[in-house]
Design a protein around this motif. Sequence first.
Motif, PDB file in Angstrom:
ATOM      1  N   ARG A 135     150.141  29.941  82.793  1.00 66.72           N
ATOM      2  CA  ARG A 135     149.124  29.751  81.532  1.00 66.72           C
ATOM      3  C   ARG A 135     147.853  29.581  82.130  1.00 66.72           C
ATOM      4  O   ARG A 135     146.857  30.146  81.682  1.00 66.72           O
ATOM      5  N   THR A 146     146.465  33.042  82.800  1.00 71.30           N
ATOM      6  CA  THR A 146     146.400  33.667  81.510  1.00 71.30           C
ATOM      7  C   THR A 146     145.068  33.649  80.924  1.00 71.30           C
ATOM      8  O   THR A 146     144.385  34.444  80.417  1.00 71.30           O
ATOM      9  N   VAL A 179     149.138  31.766  74.624  1.00 66.25           N
ATOM     10  CA  VAL A 179     150.135  30.793  75.485  1.00 66.25           C
ATOM     11  C   VAL A 179     150.616  29.878  74.309  1.00 66.25           C
ATOM     12  O   VAL A 179     150.288  29.803  73.377  1.00 66.25           O
ATOM     13  N   THR A 212     151.312  34.849  78.280  1.00 68.08           N
ATOM     14  CA  THR A 212     152.470  34.323  79.251  1.00 68.08           C
ATOM     15  C   THR A 212     153.747  34.963  78.643  1.00 68.08           C
ATOM     16  O   THR A 212     154.091  35.482  77.652  1.00 68.08           O
TER      17      THR A 212
END
Length: 864
Positions: free
Chosen positions: A75, A78, A101, A117
Amino acid sequence: MPNTAKSDSLRSTQQAGAAFLPIHDVLVDIRSAINQQSQLIIEAPTGAGKSTALPLAMLSWPEINGKILMLEPRRVATRNVAQFIAKQLGQPVGQDVGYRVRGDTNISQQTRLEIVTEGILTRMIQHDPELTGVAVIIFDEIHERHLPTDLGLALALEVQQSLRDDLTIIAMSATLSGLSLSNVMPDARQINSQGRSFEVQHQYLPCPSQQPWLVHMARVINDTVNDASLAEYQLGSVLAFLPGKGEINKLARLLNERLDSSWLICPLYGDLPPAEQDRAIGLTEPGKRKIVLATNVAESSLTIEGITIVIDSGYRREASFNPKTGVTRLGLKRISQASAVQRSGRAGRLAPGYCVRLWSQEEHGRLRKVDEPEISLSELTSMALDCANWGAKSFSELSLLTPPPAIHEQVAWQLLQQLALTDPQRKLTSLGHEAYALGCHPRLAHMLLKAKHLAHAESQPQLCVLACVLAGIIEARGLPKKGADIHHYLGEALHGQIKQQVRQWQQSLGVSGSVQNAISQASTRDVSYLLALAYPDRIAKARGQDGFLLSNGTGVVIAADDSLAHEPWLVVADFQETQGRNAGQVYLAARFDDRLFNDELKALVTQQVQGGWDEVKGRFFAEKQTKIGQIIIKTETGIAPERAQITAALLEQVRVKGLTILNRDDALIQLQYRVELARFYAPEHNWPCLTDAHLLASLSDWLGPYIEQVNSLAALAKVDTYGLVKNSLSWQQQTLLEQLVPTHWLMATGTRAPITYQMPLDENGHFYHSDAEQGRALLSVRLQEALGMAQSPSILQGKMIVTMALLSPAQRPLAVTADLASFWQGPYVEVKKEMRGRYPRHLWPDDPVNTVATKFTKKKTPGL
C-alpha cells in the motif's frame, strides 16, 4: 553536523536526474512489443525507472486504447508511485493517475492509469471477467511473489486466453532469478533494461554473541553516522532495515538516546498513517538528515529520497502456515541473498553508497538464494474461496507460478466446507456467494452472514451489529494492549478505522442499529456464540496447568495474569505459534458459554463409541464419547465393544508398540530386506514397499482383514505375519524375487547354502530405505564346499556381490570375504596351515581353485 552545501548539491543531483532513467533506452522496444504481442516480461534492476517512467510514458502512447492497471505489492508503494507520476504530469492524484488500496480509493472518470494493490485486481476480475475498459495490466515487482500477485496473474492469463485476446499483460521484475514466468507465459517477449545505481561498499559487522542485536544495531548506526572516515557517504540519509514494527519502535528509542536533534528518526511500515509515511519517504529540509527505520516495505518499488547509507539487520518476520493447527506461525528468519542485494542497492541510487550488514561474510554465503513464495507458506482459505468463485475446483486448474503444498490446499477446502461456503464438490453454496461478496476472511464472512440471518429470523438486529464489531476488532491492526479478552476492545469500534469498517459491513449486510447499544448489551453468550461461528475449531477447554486444548487438537496458553486464564471454556479468535514454544499464545479470545452445545451449537457436537485396549485390566473396552472436535465433553462407560472396535484396538496396539508384538520372525525380516534390495537394484519390477514404516502405515490393508477372529494380544502374536506380508507380492514377483535375491545358493556339492541379508539400522532398529545400497548378502558354507569357485557369487543380475562366510568342518567361521579370488591367493595360505593340523581328515588343497568341492572327509571323497 553534515556538510549542508554538499547535502543540497546531492538533492539537486537527484532532482535533475529524475528525467534520465535507464528504462528510457528500451521504451521503443517495449512500445514495439506491445504493438506486436500481448505478453511482455521486463527485467529492470533497482533504479531503472520501470515503476514510474514506463507507465508515465505509456500514457502518451495512442495505441493503448483503454485503462492501464499497475499492481504494486504494498500500500505504501501504491500511494507513493501514484503521487510521483501525477506530480510529473502536474496534476493532483485522482485525475489521469489514481490509486486504489483497501479502504482508500482516489480515482475519477478521467483516470487512465490506476495503481492498485494486488488483491484489488483479483476482485476486479471476479466482478468483471472481461475487464471492460482495461487495455494493459502491469505486474510490478513480481519477484516478491506475494500470494495475491500469483493469483492475480493466473486469473489475468485466463481472461486473456479465453475472453480478451486484446488484453496486454506485462510482468516486471528487478530480477528473473528463481522465477518461472516462462512456464506460464511461454510466448512472452522478454526485454532487459539496465539499472541505475552507483557502487556500494559493503561492511560485515556481526553481532557479538553476548549482546542483543538491536543494541548492536543502534551502536553501529551511531558509529557509522559519526565516523569521519565515511564522510563521502554521509551526504545523504540512512535507511535501516528491521523485521517489524516492534523492533522499529525499540530501535527508535535507543537512537533517540544517542543522537542529537539534527537527526529525524522516521519509522516506515505498512500500518503507519499516510502523513508519517510521506515524512519518511520525502526529502528532508535543508540542514537536516534522517534515519528511516523500515520493514521490507522499503526493499523495492518504494523510492525513499536521499539515502546513501543502508544498515541491514538481515532479518525479516516470516509467516508460515501450520496445517496441523490451522494457524500461521511467525518466526524471525534470515533474509535471502536476493533481498540483501535489493536492500543494499538502496544506498547506491544517488551516489556511491555504503551498506553495513549485521552478519558475517561467511554466513552471507550460506543464506538461501531467494525467498520462498508466499503460496508455499501461507494459509490459503481466502484463495480457495477466490478459486471456487472463479469456478475452479483445484488450484491446479490455474496457471500458477508455483503450486501450493497439497496439505495447505486440502485444509483450505476443508474449512470452506465446514463453514458451509462450498459443497463437497467444491462449488460455492448460496452462502458462499454472499461470503465472497463481503470481501473479508471466510471465517468472518460466515459469522457475519449467520448473524444477519438471526437478525431477520429472530428479530435480533443487535446481534448482527455485534458481529460487525467483532469482525472489525479481529481484522484491526495495532490494537492497544488490554489483555486477551475481546470484551475489553469493543469500545474501539466507536471511532477510527474500525468504526468506518463496521459501518461498511452494516451497509453491506443491510442491517441498521446502534453500535453503542450493541456493545452495551453484549453478553458472554452472544459474543462466544458469534466467535464460535467464525472459529468452530478454536473452542477451547481448560486442561489444568497446561493451558487449553482447542477443539482442533492444538494446545494453547494464555498469560497467567490475564482475566481469562482460569476460565473453564474459551473461544479463541487469535493465537500465534512462535519458534521455540510448544503451545500457541492466545492474544484474543472470549469466555465461552458451554450451554450453547445444547442449543445453538449442537450441530458441532458429535457422539461416537470409542474402543481400545486396557493395559491394566488386559482386556478390550468401549465407551461412548460426546465430543466437540478433539475435546471430550462427556464419557459413558460399560459398553460392550463391537467387532470393528476390537479390530481397530488391535491395529492401534501394533501402531503403538511396533511390529514386534506380531509374529515377526527372521523369515519376515529377511523378506523385508530382500524386497528392499530388489526395489533398489531392480526398480523396474514395481516392488511394493515393505519397510517397517510402510507396514505400520498400511496395517488396515494387509493385516486388518485377517484378524476378524482374533480377540486377544496372545492370539494376535500367532498370526502368520510372514505369509500375509509375502502375499503383498504377486506370484510373478515372488518367483522373480527368488531368482534375483535368493534365500539359498546351490553349491557344486548339492548343498543349498543359506544366504542371510543384512541392512544398516537406525537408532530404533529400523533399516534405512535410502541405505539399501549398503546392504549385504552373506552366504555361509563350509570352506571345502567352496573349492573350485574362482570368484565370489553375485545376485541381482550381477549388481551385488555375495559376501562368503567360509566355515570350518565344525561350522566355525574361518574367514569372511567378498573377494573369493583374493582370498584363495592370500589369506587362505595361513588358514590352510592352521587347519591342516586341526582337521587332518578334511581336504586343504594347495590349489583350491582347481580342486573339486566336497562335503565329505578325504576318506569319503572319490579320487583321494
